[in-house]
Design a protein around this motif. Structure first.
Motif, mmCIF file in Angstrom:
data_model
loop_
_atom_site.group_PDB
_atom_site.id
_atom_site.type_symbol
_atom_site.label_atom_id
_atom_site.label_comp_id
_atom_site.label_asym_id
_atom_site.label_seq_id
_atom_site.Cartn_x
_atom_site.Cartn_y
_atom_site.Cartn_z
ATOM 1 N N ASP A 77 154.381 33.985 -142.831
ATOM 2 C CA ASP A 77 154.261 35.447 -142.872
ATOM 3 C C ASP A 77 153.857 36.023 -141.524
ATOM 4 O O ASP A 77 153.099 37.008 -141.443
ATOM 5 C CB ASP A 77 153.251 35.885 -143.943
ATOM 6 C CG ASP A 77 153.673 35.469 -145.339
ATOM 7 O OD1 ASP A 77 154.888 35.506 -145.626
ATOM 8 O OD2 ASP A 77 152.798 35.084 -146.136
ATOM 9 N N SER A 79 151.933 34.746 -139.235
ATOM 10 C CA SER A 79 150.547 34.524 -138.838
ATOM 11 C C SER A 79 150.167 33.053 -138.984
ATOM 12 O O SER A 79 150.671 32.358 -139.867
ATOM 13 C CB SER A 79 149.610 35.385 -139.690
ATOM 14 O OG SER A 79 148.261 35.177 -139.341
ATOM 15 N N ALA A 81 146.816 30.842 -139.595
ATOM 16 C CA ALA A 81 145.413 30.909 -139.992
ATOM 17 C C ALA A 81 144.684 29.667 -139.500
ATOM 18 O O ALA A 81 145.125 28.539 -139.749
ATOM 19 C CB ALA A 81 145.298 31.019 -141.514
ATOM 20 N N THR A 86 139.683 32.723 -138.282
ATOM 21 C CA THR A 86 140.468 33.668 -137.498
ATOM 22 C C THR A 86 141.958 33.364 -137.655
ATOM 23 O O THR A 86 142.339 32.370 -138.267
ATOM 24 C CB THR A 86 140.085 33.609 -136.004
ATOM 25 O OG1 THR A 86 140.386 32.299 -135.500
ATOM 26 C CG2 THR A 86 138.602 33.896 -135.831
ATOM 27 N N SER A 87 142.782 34.215 -137.076
ATOM 28 C CA SER A 87 144.231 34.007 -137.166
ATOM 29 C C SER A 87 144.917 34.549 -135.922
ATOM 30 O O SER A 87 144.350 35.362 -135.189
ATOM 31 C CB SER A 87 144.797 34.687 -138.415
ATOM 32 O OG SER A 87 144.618 36.093 -138.345
ATOM 33 N N LEU A 88 146.149 34.077 -135.709
ATOM 34 C CA LEU A 88 146.975 34.546 -134.604
ATOM 35 C C LEU A 88 148.307 35.013 -135.165
ATOM 36 O O LEU A 88 148.955 34.278 -135.922
ATOM 37 C CB LEU A 88 147.214 33.426 -133.585
ATOM 38 C CG LEU A 88 146.011 32.901 -132.784
ATOM 39 C CD1 LEU A 88 146.449 31.746 -131.894
ATOM 40 C CD2 LEU A 88 145.409 34.010 -131.943
ATOM 41 N N ASP A 89 148.712 36.215 -134.814
ATOM 42 C CA ASP A 89 150.007 36.726 -135.253
ATOM 43 C C ASP A 89 151.103 36.215 -134.316
ATOM 44 O O ASP A 89 150.855 35.935 -133.139
ATOM 45 C CB ASP A 89 150.004 38.253 -135.255
ATOM 46 C CG ASP A 89 149.050 38.833 -136.295
ATOM 47 O OD1 ASP A 89 148.783 38.135 -137.288
ATOM 48 O OD2 ASP A 89 148.565 39.962 -136.086
#
Length: 352
Positions: A77, A79, A81, A86-89
Motif C-alpha cells: 500500500d 508504505s 512499516a 515508524t514507516s516510510l512511504d
C-alpha cells in the motif's frame, strides 16, 4: 520519485546504486537489519578466519542514498512499516531480502552473518584433534568443509550430504570429490536425522561424535512477503510478473533469492542480473518507455576447495550441465574474479 529498497545484499545494493545513476531525481532509501553489507559468498572464509566477509553499509552506497538500520514488519500500500513503529512511504519499492537458513537443533548455521560469526568463534576455540562436521553437500557445505580443512589441518573434518557435489556431473563431480579427499575431508553420502548431545545421527542408522557441527544448507526465504499479504510460492518466494514486479502490486519489484522467478535457484549470480534488470525497468518507466521482460540465463557453477583449488563447470542457459569444466589455479582465479565482481557490481550499480 521515492524509492525504498528493503535488504542490502548483492541485489538490494546493486538495484539502489544503479537506480541512483539512472534516475537522478529519485530519493532512495535502503533499509537493512544490520549496518554492514555481507559478502555471502565469503562466509565460509569468515568461518575459517581466512577473510572478512563484511563491509560498512555506508561504504557501499552511492552519494545521495540514505540508509537505515531497522527490520521491516510489512510492505504494501505504498508504505514500509518498520519494527520501531515508524514507516516510510514509497512510489516504488524493491524487495531484496534474500534467502535464509533453518538450522537443525544442535548445529550452527554458516549461511548467515550471525551464524558465521558464532561458528568462527567456536572453531577458533577447538583444540587439535577435535572433529568438525559440515552438514550439506551443496556449494555452501563443500566450500565450508574445504576452507576449514585447509585452515585447520589439525582437526578432523567431515562433510555429510545426501549427495555431496551432486550439483556437478561427469569429471567435474569427480574433481570436487577428489579435491575434498586431498584436503583429508571425510565425505559421507547420507542424510542427517538429528544432532543430539554432540552426536550426529544419519538416516542409515549410523552415528558419530562431532565437537562442532555446522549447518551449511540454505533453505527458504524470510516471510516478509507472505506476512505482507503478497502471493508467494510453496517456498515463500514472492510471485512476480515477467518484469520482476509483484503480481499483487506493480509498484513492488522483487529481486534475488526471495523472488519466485521460474527456473531460478538461490545464487548471487542470479540476484545481481535480476536487480540490474529491475532497476533498468524502473528507469524506463520513469521515462515513459515500455519495459522489457526479464530473461533468465545461467553460465556456470563453481566451488572453491580451499585457497589453491576450485572447480567450475559450465552450464547451458537453462542450467543443464555441460561436460566442459575448469579446475586448479585457473578455476580459483575465475571464482575470485566473480566474487570480487559481485561486490564491485553491488557497490557501483554495474553488471548485467
Amino acid at each position: 520519485m521515492k524509492v525504498v529498497v528493503v535488504g542490502a545484499g548483492y541485489a538490494g545494493l546493486l538495484a539502489a546504486n544503479r537506480l541512483a545513476k539512472k534516475v537522478k531525481a529519485a530519493e532512495i532509501a535502503v533499509i537493512n537489519p544490520r549496518p554492514h553489507f555481507v559478502e555471502r559468498v565469503r562466509l565460509h572464509q569468515q568461518v575459517a578466519g581466512t577473510a572478512v566477509a563484511a563491509a560498512p553499509l555506508t561504504s557501499m552506497l552511492c552519494d545521495g542514498i540514505t540508509s537505515r538500520v531497522a527490520a521491516v514488519d510489512k510492505i504494501g500500500d505504498g508504505s514500509v512499516a518498520l519494527d520501531d513503529g515508524t514507516s516510510l512511504d514509497f512510489d516504488y519499492a524493491f524487495l531484496a531480502v534474500g534467502s535464509t537458513v533453518q538450522p537443525m537443533p544442535g548445529s550452527v548455521p554458516v549461511g548467515t552473518w550471525e551464524g558465521a560469526e558464532q561458528a568462527r568463534a567456536a572453531l577458533a576455540a577447538l583444540p587439535a584433534g577435535n572433529t568438525v562436521t559440515v552438514i550439506g553437500g551443496g556449494a555452501t557445505g563443500i566450500e565450508t568443509a574445504a576452507e576449514v580443512a585447509e585452515a585447520r589441518p589439525d582437526l578432523r573434518v567431515r562433510i555429510v550430504g545426501s549427495a555431496v557435489a551432486g550439483g556437478f556431473s561427469h569429471r567435474a563431480y569427480q574433481r570436487v570429490r577428489s579435491g575434498l579427499v586431498r584436503l583429508k575431508v571425510d565425505v559421507v553420502d547420507d542424510g542427517v536425522t538429528e544432532v543430539v548431545g554432540g552426536i550426529v545421527h544419519l538416516r542409515s542408522g549410523a552415528a558419530f561424535a562431532s565437537d562442532l557441527t555446522l549447518w551449511a544448507i540454505v533453505s527458504g526465504v524470510p516471510d516478509l512477503a507472505a506476512r505482507s499479504g503478497l502471493k508467494v510460492d510453496s517456498e515463500g518466494r514472492a510471485l512476480v510478473d515477467e518484469y520482476l514486479r509483484s503480481v499483487d502490486d506493480e509498484r513492488i519489484f522483487v529481486v534475488g533469492d526471495c523472488a519466485a522467478v521460474p527456473g531460478a535457484r538461490f545464487a548471487c549470480a542470479l540476484a545481481t542480473p535480476q536487480a540490474a534488470h529491475a532497476a533498468n525497468t524502473l528507469a524506463r518507466l520513469s521515462e515513459g518507455r515500455k519495459p522489457e521482460p526479464y530473461a533468465l540465463r545461467y553460465v556456470a557453477r563453481a566451488v572453491t576447495l580451499g585457497r589453491k583449488n576450485a572447480v567450475g563447470q559450465f552450464t547451458r542457459p537453462d542450467d543443464t550441465l555441460r561436460r566442459a569444466y575448469v579446475t586448479g589455479r585457473t578455476a580459483v582465479v575465475i571464482k575470485e574474479l566473480a566474487s570480487r565482481g559481485g561486490k564491485y557490481g553491488a557497490r557501483t550499480g554495474t553488471g548485467a
